[in-house]
Design an enzyme around this catalytic site. Structure first.
Site, PDB file in Angstrom:
ATOM      1  N   ASN A  28      -9.131  -7.006 -37.133  1.00  0.00           N
ATOM      2  CA  ASN A  28      -9.807  -6.158 -37.581  1.00  0.00           C
ATOM      3  C   ASN A  28     -11.397  -6.170 -36.908  1.00  0.00           C
ATOM      4  O   ASN A  28     -12.043  -7.110 -36.795  1.00  0.00           O
ATOM      5  CB  ASN A  28      -9.834  -6.279 -39.304  1.00  0.00           C
ATOM      6  CG  ASN A  28      -8.774  -5.828 -39.863  1.00  0.00           C
ATOM      7  OD1 ASN A  28      -7.589  -6.399 -39.512  1.00  0.00           O
ATOM      8  ND2 ASN A  28      -8.704  -5.142 -41.046  1.00  0.00           N
ATOM      9  N   GLU A  78      -7.774  -1.394 -36.623  1.00  0.00           N
ATOM     10  CA  GLU A  78      -6.652  -2.633 -36.816  1.00  0.00           C
ATOM     11  C   GLU A  78      -5.929  -2.729 -35.466  1.00  0.00           C
ATOM     12  O   GLU A  78      -4.820  -2.333 -35.462  1.00  0.00           O
ATOM     13  CB  GLU A  78      -5.824  -2.533 -38.080  1.00  0.00           C
ATOM     14  CG  GLU A  78      -6.523  -2.428 -39.207  1.00  0.00           C
ATOM     15  CD  GLU A  78      -5.880  -3.027 -40.392  1.00  0.00           C
ATOM     16  OE1 GLU A  78      -5.157  -4.061 -40.121  1.00  0.00           O
ATOM     17  OE2 GLU A  78      -5.996  -2.456 -41.601  1.00  0.00           O
ATOM     18  N   ILE A  81      -3.051  -6.994 -30.904  1.00  0.00           N
ATOM     19  CA  ILE A  81      -2.899  -7.611 -29.566  1.00  0.00           C
ATOM     20  C   ILE A  81      -1.468  -7.825 -29.069  1.00  0.00           C
ATOM     21  O   ILE A  81      -0.773  -8.740 -29.746  1.00  0.00           O
ATOM     22  CB  ILE A  81      -3.877  -8.766 -29.266  1.00  0.00           C
ATOM     23  CG1 ILE A  81      -5.315  -8.106 -29.788  1.00  0.00           C
ATOM     24  CG2 ILE A  81      -3.713  -9.040 -27.806  1.00  0.00           C
ATOM     25  CD1 ILE A  81      -6.353  -9.105 -29.594  1.00  0.00           C
ATOM     26  N   TYR A  90     -10.878 -15.487 -35.389  1.00  0.00           N
ATOM     27  CA  TYR A  90     -11.808 -14.695 -36.225  1.00  0.00           C
ATOM     28  C   TYR A  90     -13.237 -15.114 -35.675  1.00  0.00           C
ATOM     29  O   TYR A  90     -13.494 -16.169 -35.241  1.00  0.00           O
ATOM     30  CB  TYR A  90     -11.830 -15.276 -37.753  1.00  0.00           C
ATOM     31  CG  TYR A  90     -10.523 -14.736 -38.275  1.00  0.00           C
ATOM     32  CD1 TYR A  90     -10.726 -13.217 -38.806  1.00  0.00           C
ATOM     33  CD2 TYR A  90      -9.590 -15.550 -38.670  1.00  0.00           C
ATOM     34  CE1 TYR A  90      -9.431 -12.917 -39.547  1.00  0.00           C
ATOM     35  CE2 TYR A  90      -8.418 -15.044 -39.594  1.00  0.00           C
ATOM     36  CZ  TYR A  90      -8.481 -13.795 -39.964  1.00  0.00           C
ATOM     37  OH  TYR A  90      -7.190 -13.180 -40.629  1.00  0.00           O
ATOM     38  N   PHE A 108       5.602   5.654 -45.227  1.00  0.00           N
ATOM     39  CA  PHE A 108       7.104   4.950 -45.040  1.00  0.00           C
ATOM     40  C   PHE A 108       7.672   4.783 -46.332  1.00  0.00           C
ATOM     41  O   PHE A 108       7.131   3.940 -47.237  1.00  0.00           O
ATOM     42  CB  PHE A 108       7.048   3.804 -43.955  1.00  0.00           C
ATOM     43  CG  PHE A 108       6.692   4.162 -42.682  1.00  0.00           C
ATOM     44  CD1 PHE A 108       7.497   4.630 -41.726  1.00  0.00           C
ATOM     45  CD2 PHE A 108       5.341   4.197 -42.169  1.00  0.00           C
ATOM     46  CE1 PHE A 108       7.122   5.053 -40.533  1.00  0.00           C
ATOM     47  CE2 PHE A 108       4.908   4.769 -41.145  1.00  0.00           C
ATOM     48  CZ  PHE A 108       5.677   5.126 -40.122  1.00  0.00           C
TER      49      PHE A 108
HETATM   50  P1  ADP Z   1      -6.829  -9.782 -41.637  1.00  0.00           P
HETATM   51  O1  ADP Z   1      -6.256  -8.819 -42.789  1.00  0.00           O
HETATM   52  O2  ADP Z   1      -7.866 -10.966 -42.040  1.00  0.00           O
HETATM   53  O3  ADP Z   1      -7.085  -8.995 -40.354  1.00  0.00           O
HETATM   54  P2  ADP Z   1      -4.211 -10.443 -40.467  1.00  0.00           P
HETATM   55  O4  ADP Z   1      -3.089 -10.520 -41.355  1.00  0.00           O
HETATM   56  O5  ADP Z   1      -4.243  -8.991 -39.899  1.00  0.00           O
HETATM   57  O6  ADP Z   1      -5.548 -10.577 -41.095  1.00  0.00           O
HETATM   58  O7  ADP Z   1      -4.020 -11.186 -39.185  1.00  0.00           O
HETATM   59  C1  ADP Z   1      -5.157 -10.973 -38.190  1.00  0.00           C
HETATM   60  C2  ADP Z   1      -5.712 -12.200 -37.468  1.00  0.00           C
HETATM   61  O8  ADP Z   1      -4.574 -13.064 -36.780  1.00  0.00           O
HETATM   62  C3  ADP Z   1      -6.920 -11.688 -36.419  1.00  0.00           C
HETATM   63  O9  ADP Z   1      -8.022 -11.805 -37.024  1.00  0.00           O
HETATM   64  C4  ADP Z   1      -6.721 -12.848 -35.468  1.00  0.00           C
HETATM   65  O10 ADP Z   1      -7.575 -13.810 -35.694  1.00  0.00           O
HETATM   66  C5  ADP Z   1      -5.286 -13.528 -35.673  1.00  0.00           C
HETATM   67  N1  ADP Z   1      -4.018 -12.842 -34.303  1.00  0.00           N
HETATM   68  C6  ADP Z   1      -3.380 -13.906 -33.977  1.00  0.00           C
HETATM   69  N2  ADP Z   1      -2.632 -13.434 -33.115  1.00  0.00           N
HETATM   70  C7  ADP Z   1      -3.060 -11.933 -33.009  1.00  0.00           C
HETATM   71  C8  ADP Z   1      -2.477 -10.698 -32.281  1.00  0.00           C
HETATM   72  N3  ADP Z   1      -1.534 -10.868 -31.333  1.00  0.00           N
HETATM   73  N4  ADP Z   1      -3.099  -9.665 -32.445  1.00  0.00           N
HETATM   74  C9  ADP Z   1      -4.284  -9.543 -33.445  1.00  0.00           C
HETATM   75  N5  ADP Z   1      -4.722 -10.494 -34.092  1.00  0.00           N
HETATM   76  C10 ADP Z   1      -4.156 -11.859 -34.103  1.00  0.00           C
HETATM   77 MG    MG Z   2      -5.847  -7.491 -39.748  1.00  0.00          MG
END
Ligand code: ADP
Ligand code: MG
Length: 146
Positions: A28, A78, A81, A90, A108
């Site tokens: 995010n 959001e 990647i 983070y 959905f």
């Molecule tokens: P949040 O609600 O805190 O965003 P998520 O469950 O969406 O948590 O997980 C996001 C975190 O996972 C990202 O902030 C990053 O640090 C980590 N992450 C690991 N692999 C990926 C990826 N392929 N794409 C995006 N974030 C990733």
């Molecule tokens: Mg997230």
């Protein structure tokens, strides 16, 4: 095609729902400073390139919006990647160039159908970003300038 837009900032904590519930982590970004851009673009699913300061440049597919399934009260940015990382990042500087639009935001009937759709979006993004029209942005200095 879309006029590409450029957004960046440190990866912030979201609601912790991306990876935990869906198996699809989304890094995010803060929406601060981007209210005009967000107002100009409809909620939905977009694709483009993501630059992470110490890791490189990767394809990404991104949801902008309210996440109707989860009934969010605030708009979120959001990007998922499209690369398998071994750890979280983070706080790292993330740069995005959004080059294309896939579909409007939708609700959905089940988590399964949401997850299936996001994987489909990911495949569309993977393929589209190979097209010269979109692949050229991979080398944009903005992605590496943090
Ligand atoms: P949040 O609600 O805190 O965003 P998520 O469950 O969406 O948590 O997980 C996001 C975190 O996972 C990202 O902030 C990053 O640090 C980590 N992450 C690991 N692999 C990926 C990826 N392929 N794409 C995006 N974030 C990733
Ligand atoms: Mg997230």
């Amino acid at each position: 095609p879309l006029d590409p837009w450029y957004i960046g900032g440190p990866v912030i904590k979201g609601f912790g729902r991306g990876s935990k519930v869906l198996g699809i982590p989304t890094a995010n970004l803060s929406t601060k400073g981007y209210s005009d851009l967000l107002a100009e673009h409809p909620s939905g699913v977009y694709f483009g390139w993501a630059g992470l300061s110490s890791r490189g440049v990767f394809k990404m597919v991104m949801s902008i919006g309210w996440n109707p399934y989860f009934d969010n009260k605030e708009k979120t940015i959001e990007p998922w990647i499209l690369y398998k990382f071994d750890e979280d990042f983070y706080g790292e500087e993330l740069r995005l160039i959004i080059v294309g639009y896939i579909r409007p935001e939708a609700n959905f009937p089940s988590l399964e159908s949401l997850i299936a759709k996001i994987h489909e979006d990911g495949e569309i993004a993977e393929k589209a970003l190979e097209l010269p029209l979109y692949s050229s942005y991979k080398n944009d200095p903005y992605l590496r300038s943090s």
